[in-house]
Design an enzyme around this catalytic site. Sequence first.
Site, short mmCIF file in Angstrom:
data_model
loop_
_atom_site.label_atom_id
_atom_site.label_comp_id
_atom_site.label_asym_id
_atom_site.label_seq_id
_atom_site.Cartn_x
_atom_site.Cartn_y
_atom_site.Cartn_z
N CYS A 42 -2.66 7.68 8.02
CA CYS A 42 -3.24 6.33 7.98
C CYS A 42 -2.24 5.31 8.51
O CYS A 42 -1.04 5.57 8.57
CB CYS A 42 -3.60 5.94 6.54
SG CYS A 42 -4.85 7.00 5.79
N HIS A 48 -5.43 -0.89 5.21
CA HIS A 48 -5.02 0.52 5.19
C HIS A 48 -6.09 1.32 5.96
O HIS A 48 -7.11 1.71 5.41
CB HIS A 48 -4.92 0.98 3.73
CG HIS A 48 -4.37 2.36 3.52
ND1 HIS A 48 -3.45 2.65 2.55
CD2 HIS A 48 -4.61 3.54 4.14
CE1 HIS A 48 -3.16 3.96 2.57
NE2 HIS A 48 -3.87 4.51 3.53
N THR A 54 0.86 -1.18 0.00
CA THR A 54 0.00 0.00 0.00
C THR A 54 0.90 1.23 0.00
O THR A 54 1.98 1.22 0.60
CB THR A 54 -1.01 -0.01 1.17
OG1 THR A 54 -2.04 0.95 0.89
CG2 THR A 54 -0.38 0.31 2.52
#
Lengths: 210, 164
Positions: free
Chosen positions: B32, B49, B26
């Site tokens: 995040c 995520h 990711t």
Amino acid sequence: MSTDNPITDMHLDVLKEIGNIGAAHAATSLSQLLGRKIDMHVPNVRLVSFDEMFEMAGGSEKIVAGIYLRIEGDLSGSMFFVLPIDNANHFIRRLIGDSSFDFSQNPLPEMGVSAMQELGNILSGSYLSALSDFTGLNIYPTVPSLSVDMVGAIVSFGLIEVSQYSDEVIVINTRLHEEDEDGSSSVDGHFFLLPDPPSYLTIFRSLGVL
Amino acid sequence: MTALTSVVRVGIADLNIVREPNTIRTSGLGSCVGVVLYDEKKKIAGLLHVMLPDSSLGKSDKLNMAKFADTGIYALMEALKAEGVRPLSLKAKIAGGAQMFQFGSSDTIRIGPRNVEAVKKELGRLSIPIVAEDTGGSSGRTIEFDPATSILNIRTVNAGTHEI
């Protein structure tokens, strides 16, 4: 109004007009600052997923200089001015007259950071005062903050508000563009205005489309 | 001959699983948090995520489980269980939770650290041990996990690349 309710083409057209007016003023300010002509493209207003929003800014991993500020007052939301890093370098070199300046340096050179933040101040100020005049709404921007990092890391910060309401975001995207004589582009920046979902209603009402 | 491998990509507020020889990745984690749950022996892993700490923050009727730390970790564990993984054999590696800007609205201030705290709390609740972490700071991260080696590769703009 949440994004679960239908946003019609008319609503998007109104937002496009906001992007148009705001960015036209910002382009004028930038032209004056650089003493060169800056072109503004027709704004693009779309309801997109978060990943699509990153694509609009060059892709999640692309390294950019991103100026971020919050808007408060009658209207709340996030605003970004995103420049590819080579554009930001080019711009700051010209502004401070130091051809060795480079945003890839760590830590970031203070002079360039101040100049970049000042750019953010001028551009967002002219964008938002035009928006305020057009809608009759009181809008107060926070002081802009700069980050040189990946698009996903920077822009996701402005999606936190929206993400509590939806997995999609209305993006008012305007591109500013300058071409050198040799055809290479020296400035290719994007403004992204992301109103918080509770402010959609406020904007539409202020312009009489609700 | 080497087998062709592919990289499974996970978007924001999204999750997926991978088996060796493939890897999972990711990109552009800011505030995040990327959560990897993996089974060392079975060479299978899942990546989540996370965008927000708690599903109680959701103000929409539709719930995207992968967006929140609490529901996302649960959903990832369920997805791995459906592949035959026993929850007791799961371990975790986490990265992200940076503070990209020093201001924001009341909801976004400290969102990175709050995401990290929420992820740790949920992993603790599910008794999944955190083997390694690279959290906090003010840099974005792109992460890629290889279930064959259980190594998490972390790339940043300002601090280079390292492995945990």
